[in-house]
Design a protein around this motif. Structure first.
Motif, short mmCIF file in Angstrom:
data_model
loop_
_atom_site.label_atom_id
_atom_site.label_comp_id
_atom_site.label_asym_id
_atom_site.label_seq_id
_atom_site.Cartn_x
_atom_site.Cartn_y
_atom_site.Cartn_z
N GLU A 105 0.81 -1.22 0.00
CA GLU A 105 0.00 0.00 0.00
C GLU A 105 0.85 1.27 0.00
O GLU A 105 0.53 2.23 -0.70
N LYS A 106 1.93 1.29 0.77
CA LYS A 106 2.69 2.54 0.96
C LYS A 106 3.80 2.74 -0.08
O LYS A 106 4.20 3.87 -0.33
N GLY A 107 4.31 1.66 -0.66
CA GLY A 107 5.40 1.80 -1.61
C GLY A 107 6.73 2.00 -0.91
O GLY A 107 6.80 2.25 0.30
N ALA A 108 7.82 1.92 -1.68
CA ALA A 108 9.17 1.98 -1.11
C ALA A 108 9.44 3.31 -0.41
O ALA A 108 9.98 3.34 0.71
N GLU A 109 9.10 4.42 -1.07
CA GLU A 109 9.38 5.73 -0.47
C GLU A 109 8.51 5.98 0.75
O GLU A 109 8.95 6.57 1.74
N LEU A 154 9.84 6.63 4.59
CA LEU A 154 9.42 7.77 5.40
C LEU A 154 8.94 7.31 6.77
O LEU A 154 9.29 7.89 7.81
N LEU A 155 8.13 6.24 6.81
CA LEU A 155 7.64 5.72 8.08
C LEU A 155 8.80 5.25 8.96
O LEU A 155 8.82 5.50 10.16
N HIS A 156 9.76 4.57 8.34
CA HIS A 156 10.94 4.12 9.10
C HIS A 156 11.70 5.31 9.69
O HIS A 156 12.17 5.24 10.83
#
Length: 534
Positions: free
Chosen positions: A502-506, A510-512
């Motif tokens: 759902e969120k994709g690599a980028e 960002l969450l990390h």
């Protein structure tokens, strides 16, 4: 008293009725295995000595550690009934103020302990489970922080301790003439801080909104220090930091106070039921009601299998037989008809208009409105009792679980069919009763909530392995269809593998980076939300 190995208060129950047992026996080919339940005394013998040093705010009581070791997911159910918990917290902190939360969090972080943030313990996605760790694990429970702290009547903003459960939220507000209106199915036990941390959605979100519409601001204690988000009505001053806190699932800190937007008590509230002749007419009806912004407080459309299941599991009341004959006469026949449950809330004038619009929509769909308050009353009476249903099924050798998503209207049919088919395909030819409903309607789309009931396997490991196969199939089907990994239950550990789709690599990067900023040493709820890739 709260059950130690099942949902809710042990004085409450939701037993299977004779007609329901007969229905499941026909659908599933008899009963499954009645598995032996472990006792609380059995489990206490498996709790190891605590590895934590003494602290005045931390209890090392064995039973308290057991009661805070697991949530309410299906693997948690298996763990509690089999007695095979895996791991237990080394202690449970029970602070009563934000200052005490800061004290305990600083103490634990400085000593290198793992910290699990605990609200109401209702997670169905593995949020609060104790990970395997060579470090001591502290569960930080906010359950004693359960008071209305402030009410701004001019701005309609209330401040609560983050551990305040749903009934206390509403009872304290009702005394002041207000309502929050956030009613997830876990309302009896879940907390306002947990709602924010998991981006929760309540049954009457059509009127009151999801938690993101209610959430005005908060105070959070983090390893970096205190984060305060002001309760400004709206702002264009950069990214909204409320979005950092919502859905953070204990990875960046402990929410201690929550400011929420409240509403004066409604003049009228009632719940109603109608039936439409088939799924397609019902789907078109609810989409048009949502996109037309008709002021209903709740809409729920059950597909034909759920309609049949609910009416059968609900018992053999004489009125059900009368409704069946009446609906068949009206060309809403069993096997095709779909039940539409809806609520009207607001002023008497608003309620009259909304009810008239809903009746008109049912009529235009070729359906039938049930004028009696009986069926709407049944839904209202049982709206928070469904989680108890697992207890009743278990006694007769059956298991039940659910999963959900949210998706655009043009993909609803394909996604729902794929979700249900995934469970059937994963059953390896064993019978399983699968059904779904739509709820939480938006102009763009809606949530899909699927339930499946199946016979118990002959032992606990086999039953858990079977569930794991179902879970994998369901998650893959949702991801392939383009639905969200979770609409209302959060990510936790159980849904984390599908978040990157759902969120994709980028987005994941960002969450990390956000998590790493607030928790540089990765000691807060590791493995939750983000898959631990170390």
């Amino acid at each position: 008293m709260r059950r130690w190995n099942g949902w809710g208060d042990d004085a409450q129950d939701f037993p299977l009725k004779a007609k329901g047992l007969e229905f499941l026996g026909e659908k599933l080919g008899g009963k499954g295995a009645i598995l032996l339940d472990a006792s609380l005394a059995d489990v206490t013998t498996k709790v190891p000595p605590s590895r934590l040093p003494a602290h005045p705010l931390v209890s090392q009581d064995v039973e308290l550690r057991i009661r805070h070791a697991r949530g309410e997911s299906f693997p948690d159910w298996i763990a509690k009934h089999s007695g095979e918990f895996g791991y237990f917290p080394d202690g449970v902190a029970l602070p009563e103020t934000g200052e005490q939360v800061r004290e305990v969090l600083t103490w634990a972080y400085d000593h290198g302990f793992i910290v699990i943030i605990y609200g109401g313990g209702t997670s169905v996605a593995g949020h609060i489970n104790v990970p395997a760790s060579d470090k001591p694990v502290l569960t930080l429970s906010l359950e004693k922080m359960d008071q209305l702290l402030d009410l701004n009547r001019e701005s309609n903003v209330a401040t609560f301790g983050a551990g305040t459960p749903g009934p206390r939220v509403e009872s304290q507000l009702k005394e002041q003439g207000y309502v929050l209106g956030h009613f997830p199915q876990s309302w009896e036990l879940s907390t306002v801080g947990g709602w924010v941390a998991s981006r929760s959605s309540g049954q009457q979100s059509l009127r009151y909104g999801r938690i993101e519409q209610m959430f005005a601001g908060c105070t959070m204690e983090t390893p970096r220090g205190q984060l305060v988000i002001k309760d400004i009505p709206a702002s264009s001053a950069g990214p909204d930091l409320r979005e950092v806190v919502m859905g953070s699932e204990g990875r960046i800190g402990a929410i201690t106070e929550v400011k929420v937007r409240v509403t004066p008590l409604p003049e009228h509230e009632s719940f109603h039921v109608g039936f439409v002749p088939d799924w397609e007419s019902g789907l078109k009806m609810v989409r048009e009601l949502a996109q037309g912004k008709v002021q209903l407080s709740l809409m729920r459309l059950s597909n034909a299998d759920e309609t049949e299941s609910h009416l059968s599991l609900g018992g053999n009341h004489p009125l059900f037989k009368a409704y069946d004959r009446f609906l068949s006469f009206k060309k809403c026949r069993n096997g095709d008809r779909c039940m539409f449950t809806f609520g009207v809330t607001g002023s008497k004038r608003q309620a009259r208009f909304a009810l008239a619009e809903a009746k008109r929509a049912i009529d235009n769909a070729g359906g039938t409105y049930i004028a009696s308050s009986f069926m709407g009353g049944i839904w209202e009476h049982s709206r928070f009792r469904s989680p108890y249903f697992r207890n009743g099924l278990w006694e007769h050798g059956y298991s039940v679980d659910t999963f959900e998503t949210c998706i655009n209207w043009d993909k609803v049919n394909a996604c729902m069919n794929a979700m249900e088919q995934a469970i059937k395909d994963a059953s390896d030819g064993q019978p399983v009763q699968v059904f779904s409903h739509l709820s939480h309607m938006y102009g763009q789309g809606c949530s899909i909530y699927t339930t499946y009931i199946f016979k118990n396997s002959d032992d606990y490991p086999e039953l858990l392995a079977r569930w794991q196969k179902y879970k994998q199939a369901a998650g893959d089907a949702i991801a392939h269809a383009g639905g969200t990994a979770s609409h209302q239950h959060g990510i936790g550990r159980d849904h984390a593998p599908w978040l990157k789709v759902e969120k994709g690599a980028e987005g994941m990067a960002l969450l990390h980076s956000i998590v790493t900023h607030f928790d540089p040493k990765q000691q807060l709820n590791p493995g939750c939300l983000l898959v631990d890739e170390s």
